[in-house]
Design an enzyme around this catalytic site. Structure first.
Site, PDB file in Angstrom:
ATOM      1  N   ASP A 176       0.830  -1.202   0.000  1.00  0.00           N
ATOM      2  CA  ASP A 176       0.000   0.000   0.000  1.00  0.00           C
ATOM      3  C   ASP A 176       0.865   1.254   0.000  1.00  0.00           C
ATOM      4  O   ASP A 176       1.746   1.425   0.843  1.00  0.00           O
ATOM      5  CB  ASP A 176      -0.925  -0.001   1.221  1.00  0.00           C
ATOM      6  CG  ASP A 176      -1.936   1.124   1.164  1.00  0.00           C
ATOM      7  OD1 ASP A 176      -1.605   2.231   1.627  1.00  0.00           O
ATOM      8  OD2 ASP A 176      -3.049   0.915   0.637  1.00  0.00           O
ATOM      9  N   ARG A 177       0.616   2.119  -0.944  1.00  0.00           N
ATOM     10  CA  ARG A 177       1.431   3.311  -1.123  1.00  0.00           C
ATOM     11  C   ARG A 177       1.244   4.298   0.024  1.00  0.00           C
ATOM     12  O   ARG A 177       2.205   4.832   0.570  1.00  0.00           O
ATOM     13  CB  ARG A 177       1.103   4.008  -2.451  1.00  0.00           C
ATOM     14  CG  ARG A 177       1.718   3.361  -3.683  1.00  0.00           C
ATOM     15  CD  ARG A 177       1.225   1.958  -3.983  1.00  0.00           C
ATOM     16  NE  ARG A 177      -0.213   1.947  -4.259  1.00  0.00           N
ATOM     17  CZ  ARG A 177      -0.959   0.851  -4.204  1.00  0.00           C
ATOM     18  NH1 ARG A 177      -0.448  -0.310  -3.862  1.00  0.00           N
ATOM     19  NH2 ARG A 177      -2.261   0.907  -4.492  1.00  0.00           N
ATOM     20  N   CYS A 186      -1.183   4.858 -11.049  1.00  0.00           N
ATOM     21  CA  CYS A 186      -1.356   5.134  -9.624  1.00  0.00           C
ATOM     22  C   CYS A 186      -0.716   6.480  -9.351  1.00  0.00           C
ATOM     23  O   CYS A 186       0.491   6.644  -9.550  1.00  0.00           O
ATOM     24  CB  CYS A 186      -0.692   4.053  -8.759  1.00  0.00           C
ATOM     25  SG  CYS A 186      -0.752   4.421  -6.988  1.00  0.00           S
ATOM     26  N   THR A 232      -0.353   8.030  -6.406  1.00  0.00           N
ATOM     27  CA  THR A 232       0.473   8.034  -5.201  1.00  0.00           C
ATOM     28  C   THR A 232       1.836   7.400  -5.450  1.00  0.00           C
ATOM     29  O   THR A 232       2.826   7.787  -4.823  1.00  0.00           O
ATOM     30  CB  THR A 232      -0.251   7.307  -4.051  1.00  0.00           C
ATOM     31  OG1 THR A 232      -1.611   7.733  -4.001  1.00  0.00           O
ATOM     32  CG2 THR A 232       0.404   7.608  -2.715  1.00  0.00           C
ATOM     33  N   ALA A 233       1.903   6.451  -6.363  1.00  0.00           N
ATOM     34  CA  ALA A 233       3.176   5.786  -6.675  1.00  0.00           C
ATOM     35  C   ALA A 233       4.197   6.758  -7.252  1.00  0.00           C
ATOM     36  O   ALA A 233       5.403   6.474  -7.249  1.00  0.00           O
ATOM     37  CB  ALA A 233       2.944   4.630  -7.643  1.00  0.00           C
ATOM     38  N   LYS A 280     -11.992  -0.065  -3.201  1.00  0.00           N
ATOM     39  CA  LYS A 280     -10.984  -1.110  -2.999  1.00  0.00           C
ATOM     40  C   LYS A 280     -11.557  -2.346  -2.303  1.00  0.00           C
ATOM     41  O   LYS A 280     -11.243  -3.478  -2.683  1.00  0.00           O
ATOM     42  CB  LYS A 280      -9.797  -0.552  -2.197  1.00  0.00           C
ATOM     43  CG  LYS A 280      -8.892   0.391  -3.003  1.00  0.00           C
ATOM     44  CD  LYS A 280      -7.671   0.807  -2.201  1.00  0.00           C
ATOM     45  CE  LYS A 280      -6.753   1.759  -2.962  1.00  0.00           C
ATOM     46  NZ  LYS A 280      -6.033   1.110  -4.076  1.00  0.00           N
ATOM     47  N   CYS A 304      -6.376  10.507  -7.470  1.00  0.00           N
ATOM     48  CA  CYS A 304      -6.270   9.081  -7.153  1.00  0.00           C
ATOM     49  C   CYS A 304      -6.997   8.321  -8.255  1.00  0.00           C
ATOM     50  O   CYS A 304      -8.091   8.725  -8.669  1.00  0.00           O
ATOM     51  CB  CYS A 304      -6.905   8.786  -5.789  1.00  0.00           C
ATOM     52  SG  CYS A 304      -6.985   7.021  -5.392  1.00  0.00           S
TER      53      CYS A 304
END
Length: 244
Positions: free
Chosen positions: A48-49, A84, A86-87, A167, A197
């Site tokens: 999880d980021r 993604c 956040t990645a 999710k 997101c």
């Protein structure tokens, strides 16, 4: 396969599925051969980021993504996209690991917003991780926008939509999504809201029936993927240093 691109996804899988669905839906095609050539890496087990960004003692998502980048680089794609937002916390490290252009989705989204809504007051909704690492906030500031991150109450609603609904359950609560947009518009005076997101992009795909202006980073990267892939197939060279 030659003249293809790579999609690094699985963060989460439904968001990646949404990207692929839109990619194929928007590609002008009358036969199989008109569709784009690409490889999908659905790396669902990437840690999880947000957990890692908020607490560095939690497993890092950098090593598995570096592994993906290095593996795919050996196949020589024309470019890569990471589905993604956040990645992109580790974007510099990931790009440094390959000579293949890695499209920066948040930067691309804000660049499009600057052209489309140059004088807007901007709202940002995203995971706590994306808020904490300032991926979008720094881009928005640099572009010269006034902006709002909302408050704790709206952040809790965003987190609930992302984690509890999409999710965990694989569903979009349209009322919750529209309430978030309405609150950012009405309470925080935001003319346009950045969906920071890819789960929020999934919400936008499933519940687009609202009157608010949004900047959907995933939708933008879909269009750019099609544009770049078509140019590459036609033998055109792309200066990826100047695409923004």
């Amino acid at each position: 396969m030659k003249k293809f691109f790579t999609v690094i996804g699985g963060m989460g899988t439904l968001a990646t599925e949404s990207y692929i669905h839109l990619l194929n839906q928007r590609t002008e095609a009358k036969k199989d051969q008109d569709y784009l050539d690409y490889i999908i890496v659905n790396h669902a087990t990437v840690p999880d980021r947000t957990e890692h960004i908020l607490d560095n003692s939690k497993p890092s998502f950098l090593p598995p993504l570096l592994e993906d980048i290095e593996q795919q680089s050996k196949l020589d794609p024309a470019f890569m996209v990471i589905i993604c937002n956040t990645a992109h916390y580790y974007y510099k490290e990931l790009q440094a690991a390959t000579n293949i252009p890695l499209i920066h989705m948040p930067h691309m989204a804000v660049s499009v917003m600057k052209n489309k809504y140059p004088n807007a007051r901007v709202g940002l909704i995203a995971t706590k991780g994306t808020i904490a690492d300032h991926i979008y906030e720094d881009e928005i500031k640099e572009a010269g926008f006034e902006y709002s991150l909302g408050d704790k109450a709206i952040q809790d609603e965003v987190e609930s939509l992302i984690y509890d609904d999409i999710k965990e359950k694989g569903t979009v609560d349209a009322d919750k999504y529209h309430y978030i947009l309405k609150t950012m518009h009405d309470k925080f005076n935001c003319d346009v809201i950045v969906l920071g997101c890819t789960e929020l992009s999934y919400a936008q795909e499933k519940a687009p029936n609202h009157d608010y202006n949004v900047i959907d980073a995933q939708s933008i990267i879909v269009d750019k993927s099609i544009e770049y892939s078509r140019k590459i197939r036609n033998g055109e060279k792309i200066d990826f240093d100047k695409i923004y």
